[in-house]
Design an enzyme around this catalytic site. Structure first.
Site, PDB file in Angstrom:
ATOM      1  N   TYR A  69       2.907  17.813  24.761  1.00  0.00           N
ATOM      2  CA  TYR A  69       2.414  18.813  23.792  1.00  0.00           C
ATOM      3  C   TYR A  69       3.334  18.869  22.581  1.00  0.00           C
ATOM      4  CZ  TYR A  69       1.860  23.447  21.670  1.00  0.00           C
ATOM      5  OH  TYR A  69       1.715  24.480  20.768  1.00  0.00           O
ATOM      6  N   SER A 114       4.863  24.415  16.074  1.00  0.00           N
ATOM      7  CA  SER A 114       5.383  25.194  17.207  1.00  0.00           C
ATOM      8  C   SER A 114       6.888  25.044  17.387  1.00  0.00           C
ATOM      9  CB  SER A 114       4.680  24.707  18.475  1.00  0.00           C
ATOM     10  OG  SER A 114       5.369  25.144  19.616  1.00  0.00           O
ATOM     11  N   GLU A 140       8.140  24.663  20.090  1.00  0.00           N
ATOM     12  CA  GLU A 140       8.332  23.645  21.125  1.00  0.00           C
ATOM     13  C   GLU A 140       8.837  22.333  20.520  1.00  0.00           C
ATOM     14  OE1 GLU A 140       7.740  23.465  24.785  1.00  0.00           O
ATOM     15  OE2 GLU A 140       8.272  25.503  24.287  1.00  0.00           O
TER      16      GLU A 140
HETATM   17  P1  NDP Z   1      -5.202  29.284  22.517  1.00  0.00           P
HETATM   18  O1  NDP Z   1      -4.999  28.338  23.632  1.00  0.00           O
HETATM   19  O2  NDP Z   1      -5.444  30.730  22.824  1.00  0.00           O
HETATM   20  O3  NDP Z   1      -6.448  28.785  21.628  1.00  0.00           O
HETATM   21  C1  NDP Z   1      -6.645  27.424  21.370  1.00  0.00           C
HETATM   22  C2  NDP Z   1      -7.942  27.277  20.591  1.00  0.00           C
HETATM   23  O4  NDP Z   1      -8.166  25.898  20.309  1.00  0.00           O
HETATM   24  C3  NDP Z   1      -9.188  27.778  21.330  1.00  0.00           C
HETATM   25  O5  NDP Z   1     -10.034  28.417  20.419  1.00  0.00           O
HETATM   26  C4  NDP Z   1      -9.813  26.466  21.813  1.00  0.00           C
HETATM   27  O6  NDP Z   1     -11.202  26.542  22.005  1.00  0.00           O
HETATM   28  C5  NDP Z   1      -9.518  25.583  20.618  1.00  0.00           C
HETATM   29  N1  NDP Z   1      -9.657  24.153  20.902  1.00  0.00           N
HETATM   30  C6  NDP Z   1      -8.991  23.442  21.826  1.00  0.00           C
HETATM   31  N2  NDP Z   1      -9.374  22.160  21.783  1.00  0.00           N
HETATM   32  C7  NDP Z   1     -10.316  22.070  20.817  1.00  0.00           C
HETATM   33  C8  NDP Z   1     -11.111  21.009  20.303  1.00  0.00           C
HETATM   34  N3  NDP Z   1     -11.022  19.779  20.778  1.00  0.00           N
HETATM   35  N4  NDP Z   1     -11.975  21.278  19.275  1.00  0.00           N
HETATM   36  C9  NDP Z   1     -12.087  22.525  18.796  1.00  0.00           C
HETATM   37  N5  NDP Z   1     -11.378  23.573  19.248  1.00  0.00           N
HETATM   38  C10 NDP Z   1     -10.509  23.341  20.253  1.00  0.00           C
HETATM   39  O7  NDP Z   1      -3.960  29.117  21.532  1.00  0.00           O
HETATM   40  P2  NDP Z   1      -3.207  30.209  20.628  1.00  0.00           P
HETATM   41  O8  NDP Z   1      -4.206  31.040  19.927  1.00  0.00           O
HETATM   42  O9  NDP Z   1      -2.149  30.839  21.419  1.00  0.00           O
HETATM   43  O10 NDP Z   1      -2.462  29.249  19.592  1.00  0.00           O
HETATM   44  C11 NDP Z   1      -3.087  28.840  18.384  1.00  0.00           C
HETATM   45  C12 NDP Z   1      -2.385  27.597  17.865  1.00  0.00           C
HETATM   46  O11 NDP Z   1      -1.020  27.881  17.608  1.00  0.00           O
HETATM   47  C13 NDP Z   1      -2.379  26.406  18.822  1.00  0.00           C
HETATM   48  O12 NDP Z   1      -2.457  25.245  18.025  1.00  0.00           O
HETATM   49  C14 NDP Z   1      -1.033  26.490  19.498  1.00  0.00           C
HETATM   50  O13 NDP Z   1      -0.639  25.224  19.949  1.00  0.00           O
HETATM   51  C15 NDP Z   1      -0.181  27.002  18.346  1.00  0.00           C
HETATM   52  N6  NDP Z   1       0.981  27.759  18.699  1.00  0.00           N
HETATM   53  C16 NDP Z   1       0.850  28.859  19.519  1.00  0.00           C
HETATM   54  C17 NDP Z   1       1.941  29.652  19.782  1.00  0.00           C
HETATM   55  C18 NDP Z   1       1.844  30.842  20.678  1.00  0.00           C
HETATM   56  O14 NDP Z   1       2.892  31.318  21.133  1.00  0.00           O
HETATM   57  N7  NDP Z   1       0.655  31.376  20.924  1.00  0.00           N
HETATM   58  C19 NDP Z   1       3.266  29.338  19.199  1.00  0.00           C
HETATM   59  C20 NDP Z   1       3.267  28.177  18.335  1.00  0.00           C
HETATM   60  C21 NDP Z   1       2.156  27.439  18.097  1.00  0.00           C
HETATM   61  P3  NDP Z   1     -11.855  26.928  23.429  1.00  0.00           P
HETATM   62  O15 NDP Z   1     -11.915  28.437  23.420  1.00  0.00           O
HETATM   63  O16 NDP Z   1     -13.162  26.278  23.371  1.00  0.00           O
HETATM   64  O17 NDP Z   1     -10.956  26.412  24.499  1.00  0.00           O
HETATM   65  P1  GDR Z   2       5.582  27.787  26.379  1.00  0.00           P
HETATM   66  O1  GDR Z   2       4.889  29.059  27.071  1.00  0.00           O
HETATM   67  O2  GDR Z   2       5.634  26.618  27.277  1.00  0.00           O
HETATM   68  O3  GDR Z   2       6.860  28.273  25.781  1.00  0.00           O
HETATM   69  O4  GDR Z   2       4.520  27.447  25.225  1.00  0.00           O
HETATM   70  P2  GDR Z   2       4.671  29.480  28.580  1.00  0.00           P
HETATM   71  O5  GDR Z   2       4.405  30.929  28.545  1.00  0.00           O
HETATM   72  O6  GDR Z   2       3.697  28.611  29.288  1.00  0.00           O
HETATM   73  O7  GDR Z   2       6.125  29.209  29.256  1.00  0.00           O
HETATM   74  C1  GDR Z   2       7.290  29.858  28.815  1.00  0.00           C
HETATM   75  C2  GDR Z   2       8.448  29.563  29.774  1.00  0.00           C
HETATM   76  O8  GDR Z   2       8.218  30.218  31.014  1.00  0.00           O
HETATM   77  C3  GDR Z   2       8.563  29.324  32.050  1.00  0.00           C
HETATM   78  N1  GDR Z   2       7.837  29.698  33.280  1.00  0.00           N
HETATM   79  C4  GDR Z   2       6.509  29.699  33.434  1.00  0.00           C
HETATM   80  N2  GDR Z   2       5.513  29.415  32.554  1.00  0.00           N
HETATM   81  C5  GDR Z   2       4.241  29.534  32.998  1.00  0.00           C
HETATM   82  N3  GDR Z   2       3.249  29.301  32.135  1.00  0.00           N
HETATM   83  N4  GDR Z   2       3.935  29.892  34.277  1.00  0.00           N
HETATM   84  C6  GDR Z   2       4.918  30.173  35.199  1.00  0.00           C
HETATM   85  O9  GDR Z   2       4.642  30.493  36.338  1.00  0.00           O
HETATM   86  C7  GDR Z   2       6.264  30.079  34.749  1.00  0.00           C
HETATM   87  N5  GDR Z   2       7.457  30.297  35.344  1.00  0.00           N
HETATM   88  C8  GDR Z   2       8.407  30.059  34.457  1.00  0.00           C
HETATM   89  C9  GDR Z   2       8.154  27.965  31.518  1.00  0.00           C
HETATM   90  O10 GDR Z   2       8.780  26.924  32.294  1.00  0.00           O
HETATM   91  C10 GDR Z   2       8.639  28.084  30.081  1.00  0.00           C
HETATM   92  O11 GDR Z   2      10.011  27.781  30.029  1.00  0.00           O
HETATM   93  C11 GDR Z   2       3.878  28.476  24.481  1.00  0.00           C
HETATM   94  C12 GDR Z   2       2.471  27.980  24.099  1.00  0.00           C
HETATM   95  O12 GDR Z   2       1.778  29.039  23.492  1.00  0.00           O
HETATM   96  C13 GDR Z   2       2.552  26.826  23.139  1.00  0.00           C
HETATM   97  O13 GDR Z   2       1.244  26.502  22.679  1.00  0.00           O
HETATM   98  C14 GDR Z   2       3.408  27.239  21.959  1.00  0.00           C
HETATM   99  O14 GDR Z   2       3.534  26.179  21.043  1.00  0.00           O
HETATM  100  C15 GDR Z   2       4.780  27.687  22.426  1.00  0.00           C
HETATM  101  O15 GDR Z   2       4.621  28.764  23.321  1.00  0.00           O
HETATM  102  C16 GDR Z   2       5.665  28.148  21.285  1.00  0.00           C
END
Ligand code: NDP
Ligand code: GDR
Length: 330
Positions: free
Chosen positions: A147, A124, A126
């Protein structure tokens, strides 16, 4: 013989898009789901008859070994994680167990069953945290949340198993990517859902955290293509995947609300309890290496992405006003 893939996190946003993409490419797709008291396959209903779901958990090594034995994959995509940054301060230990050690468990399961399996780790942006943008593959990590710290561990254990045991293992360092399937607690979806509900008279206002944070937001459908492409290369390598364009949370509000001819200033208030203990102020990725290596480029710009999400939330809330109510406190 069709190629076979196993996806952890298949019930999540990325898992569902990746499963679709792999099915389109002729793969046999399996996914790991953890046991829950009610079904959790909302994002998969349209493809549920074409995939195999296997019960397993990142906290349970034996279940991962069994899932790999059962699905016999050529490729494993490790997308499962506790992925919400804000929760990681409240559940730091659990986040480490899932998001950091879960990667080691998955890698060990591959080594035990078939070390020839190709492995993708969902790293990520992050991990860059406080590092100055633009961030690329050479930018040093400076994680700002439990995280992000856990993701740094996952990133380096993947690299280490590649170097130590010769596994085909690589990480995609993906910047934020969103879609109508994004979880409701993430900021884009929280905003597009609230704008839709306010327009429909279902919600009055919206509490937000830090409005000045900047993110490089892309479309999840575009990003899963990069994930797949990365695993097709001759040698494993880690890549940044991003749009190269950053916007503030405030601009997100402006785009989402003005799509519905609303002024966000009439509805949004800042709630100090939503400000994070440590913030990532400014992420903007440089994915020129991915473009050079396998020709990946994003196809959807920010304004198109937010319009798509607002329209989907309007439709969903019209159909079922109770189904997607935002849970307060995140
Ligand atoms: P989601 O939160 O939508 O999905 C997370 C998934 O992980 C769900 O299917 C969840 O299952 C599963 N999970 C969580 N804990 C466990 C566990 N203990 N055992 C098995 N499965 C588990 O995430 P995204 O699809 O957005 O992201 C996918 C991956 O990419 C994550 O690793 C995230 O950290 C990473 N990532 C995401 C980004 C983004 O912007 N979306 C950017 C960079 C990285 P359940 O449905 O049961 O909760
Ligand atoms: P992020 O995503 O932390 O970048 O992680 P998120 O959308 O939660 O926050 C983005 C930014 O918005 C600011 N923010 C708020 N965020 C949330 N959720 N709710 C609010 O009300 C709010 N107001 C302001 C946050 O402070 C932050 O700066 C996501 C996840 O998908 C991670 O799993 C992934 O790795 C990274 O993106 C890349």
């Amino acid at each position: 013989m069709p190629r076979k893939a196993l996806i952890s996190g298949i019930t999540g946003q990325d898992g569902s898009y990746l499963a679709e993409l792999l099915l389109d490419k002729g793969y046999q797709v399996s996914g790991i789901t953890r046991r829950s008291s009610s079904p959790n396959i909302e994002r998969l209903t349209h493809i549920i008859d074409r995939i195999q779901l296997i019960s397993g958990d990142l906290l349970d090594q034996n279940s991962l070994v069994a899932a790999i034995q059962q699905s016999e994959p050529d490729e494993v995509y490790n997308l499962a994680a506790q992925s919400f940054v804000a929760t990681s301060w409240r559940q730091a230990e659990l986040t480490g167990q899932f998001t950091a050690l879960g990667v080691t468990r998955m890698l060990d399961a591959i080594r035990a069953v078939n070390p020839k399996i190709r492995f993708y780790q969902a790293s990520s942006s992050e991990m860059f945290g406080a590092a100055t943008p633009p961030q690329n593959e050479s930018t040093p990590f400076h994680p700002r949340s439990p995280y992000a710290v856990a993701k740094v561990f996952g990133h380096f254990i993947t690299q280490n198993y590649r170097e130590s045991f010769g596994l085909y293992a690589c990480s995609g360092i993906l910047f934020n990517h969103e879609s109508p399937r994004r979880g409701l607690e993430f900021v884009t979806r929280k905003v597009t859902n609230a704008a839709a509900r306010i327009q429909l008279g279902l919600q009055k206002d919206l509490a937000m955290g830090n409005l000045s944070a900047k993110r490089d937001w892309g479309f999840a459908g575009d990003y899963v293509e990069a994930i797949w492409m990365m695993l097709q290369a001759d040698t494993p390598k880690d890549f940044v995947v991003a749009t190269g364009v950053s916007h503030s949370v405030e601009y997100l509000l402006e785009v989402a609300f003005s799509h519905l001819n609303l002024d966000y200033r009439d509805f949004v208030r800042v709630d100090p309890s939503l400000i994070r203990p440590a913030e990532v102020d400014y992420l903007c990725g440089d994915s020129s290496e991915a473009q050079r290596a396998f020709g990946w480029k994003p196809r959807t710009n920010f304004e198109q992405l937010i319009a798509m999400m607002v329209e989907a939330d309007l439709e969903r809330n019209r159909r079922n006003p109770a189904a997607v109510h935002f849970v307060s406190g995140v």
